[in-house]
Design an enzyme around this catalytic site. Sequence first.
Site, PDB file in Angstrom:
ATOM      1  N   ASP A 153       0.785  -0.993   0.076  1.00  0.00           N
ATOM      2  CA  ASP A 153       0.003  -0.011   0.230  1.00  0.00           C
ATOM      3  C   ASP A 153       1.041   1.220   0.047  1.00  0.00           C
ATOM      4  O   ASP A 153       1.904   1.323   0.716  1.00  0.00           O
ATOM      5  CB  ASP A 153      -0.936   0.078   1.130  1.00  0.00           C
ATOM      6  CG  ASP A 153      -2.056   1.069   1.057  1.00  0.00           C
ATOM      7  OD1 ASP A 153      -3.191   0.588   0.850  1.00  0.00           O
ATOM      8  OD2 ASP A 153      -1.732   2.048   1.096  1.00  0.00           O
ATOM      9  N   ASN A 210     -12.792  -3.088   2.570  1.00  0.00           N
ATOM     10  CA  ASN A 210     -13.787  -1.736   2.418  1.00  0.00           C
ATOM     11  C   ASN A 210     -14.769  -1.928   1.266  1.00  0.00           C
ATOM     12  O   ASN A 210     -14.306  -2.084   0.196  1.00  0.00           O
ATOM     13  CB  ASN A 210     -13.088  -0.547   2.507  1.00  0.00           C
ATOM     14  CG  ASN A 210     -12.198  -0.108   3.692  1.00  0.00           C
ATOM     15  OD1 ASN A 210     -12.449  -0.547   4.869  1.00  0.00           O
ATOM     16  ND2 ASN A 210     -10.703   0.163   3.636  1.00  0.00           N
ATOM     17  N   GLU A 212     -12.302   3.429  -1.490  1.00  0.00           N
ATOM     18  CA  GLU A 212     -12.046   4.471  -2.494  1.00  0.00           C
ATOM     19  C   GLU A 212     -11.414   4.149  -3.672  1.00  0.00           C
ATOM     20  O   GLU A 212     -11.603   4.592  -4.984  1.00  0.00           O
ATOM     21  CB  GLU A 212     -10.869   5.240  -1.600  1.00  0.00           C
ATOM     22  CG  GLU A 212     -11.144   6.205  -0.545  1.00  0.00           C
ATOM     23  CD  GLU A 212     -10.204   7.020   0.244  1.00  0.00           C
ATOM     24  OE1 GLU A 212      -9.068   6.702  -0.131  1.00  0.00           O
ATOM     25  OE2 GLU A 212     -10.522   7.579   1.114  1.00  0.00           O
ATOM     26  N   VAL A 213     -10.827   2.984  -3.724  1.00  0.00           N
ATOM     27  CA  VAL A 213     -10.540   2.104  -5.175  1.00  0.00           C
ATOM     28  C   VAL A 213     -11.356   1.284  -5.394  1.00  0.00           C
ATOM     29  O   VAL A 213     -11.636   0.249  -4.855  1.00  0.00           O
ATOM     30  CB  VAL A 213      -8.983   1.728  -5.220  1.00  0.00           C
ATOM     31  CG1 VAL A 213      -8.552   1.104  -6.200  1.00  0.00           C
ATOM     32  CG2 VAL A 213      -8.085   2.951  -4.579  1.00  0.00           C
ATOM     33  N   HIS A 263     -10.203  -5.150  -3.231  1.00  0.00           N
ATOM     34  CA  HIS A 263      -8.805  -5.368  -2.671  1.00  0.00           C
ATOM     35  C   HIS A 263      -8.882  -5.860  -1.294  1.00  0.00           C
ATOM     36  O   HIS A 263     -10.007  -5.271  -0.547  1.00  0.00           O
ATOM     37  CB  HIS A 263      -7.839  -4.376  -2.753  1.00  0.00           C
ATOM     38  CG  HIS A 263      -8.397  -2.961  -2.382  1.00  0.00           C
ATOM     39  ND1 HIS A 263      -9.320  -2.200  -3.127  1.00  0.00           N
ATOM     40  CD2 HIS A 263      -8.149  -2.164  -1.239  1.00  0.00           C
ATOM     41  CE1 HIS A 263      -9.514  -1.119  -2.550  1.00  0.00           C
ATOM     42  NE2 HIS A 263      -8.969  -1.141  -1.588  1.00  0.00           N
ATOM     43  N   HIS A 323      -6.953  -5.608   2.395  1.00  0.00           N
ATOM     44  CA  HIS A 323      -5.932  -4.917   3.072  1.00  0.00           C
ATOM     45  C   HIS A 323      -5.219  -6.094   3.858  1.00  0.00           C
ATOM     46  O   HIS A 323      -6.002  -6.666   4.617  1.00  0.00           O
ATOM     47  CB  HIS A 323      -6.415  -3.821   3.860  1.00  0.00           C
ATOM     48  CG  HIS A 323      -6.646  -2.602   3.315  1.00  0.00           C
ATOM     49  ND1 HIS A 323      -5.962  -1.363   2.788  1.00  0.00           N
ATOM     50  CD2 HIS A 323      -7.952  -2.329   2.678  1.00  0.00           C
ATOM     51  CE1 HIS A 323      -6.583  -0.570   2.207  1.00  0.00           C
ATOM     52  NE2 HIS A 323      -8.162  -1.129   1.943  1.00  0.00           N
TER      53      HIS A 323
END
Length: 111
Positions: A30, A85, A93-94, A98, A100
């Site tokens: 990240d 998320n 946000e992206v 994904h 984390h």
Amino acid sequence: MEDCIFCKFVSKEIPTEIIYENENVIAFKDINPKAKIHFLIIPKKHYETILDIDDENTMKDMFKAIKEIAKKYNMDEKGFRIINNCKEYGGQEVMHMHLHMLGGEKLSLNI
Ligand code: AMP
Ligand code: ZN
């Protein structure tokens, strides 16, 4: 998918240090780490959110990635945290799904 930065990491159009790869998944660091180790694990195929993944091989390979990265980066004994998320309320946000993966120290942040 056009204009998706994570797709560009997959296609290597934008170079990034890939710390792990299997058939359906890559992982990289990240850019704004929230822990000593902060990796992002993504499917090679563009899925917007975790709810859109409909391919069992990709699901399996996401879990395989978690296990193999945990071993490779010595997080298997002390542990780590996986976060996804999802959409607006989850703070995504992206818009390329994904996970984390955070570790390398005792994590203080709470859900
Ligand atoms: P989110 O969508 O909220 O789950 O988080 C997106 C994550 O992607 C954030 O932790 C960012 O720091 C990370 N990120 C955004 N752009 C890049 C990039 N170019 N390379 C690596 N990580 C990124
Ligand atoms: Zn994408």
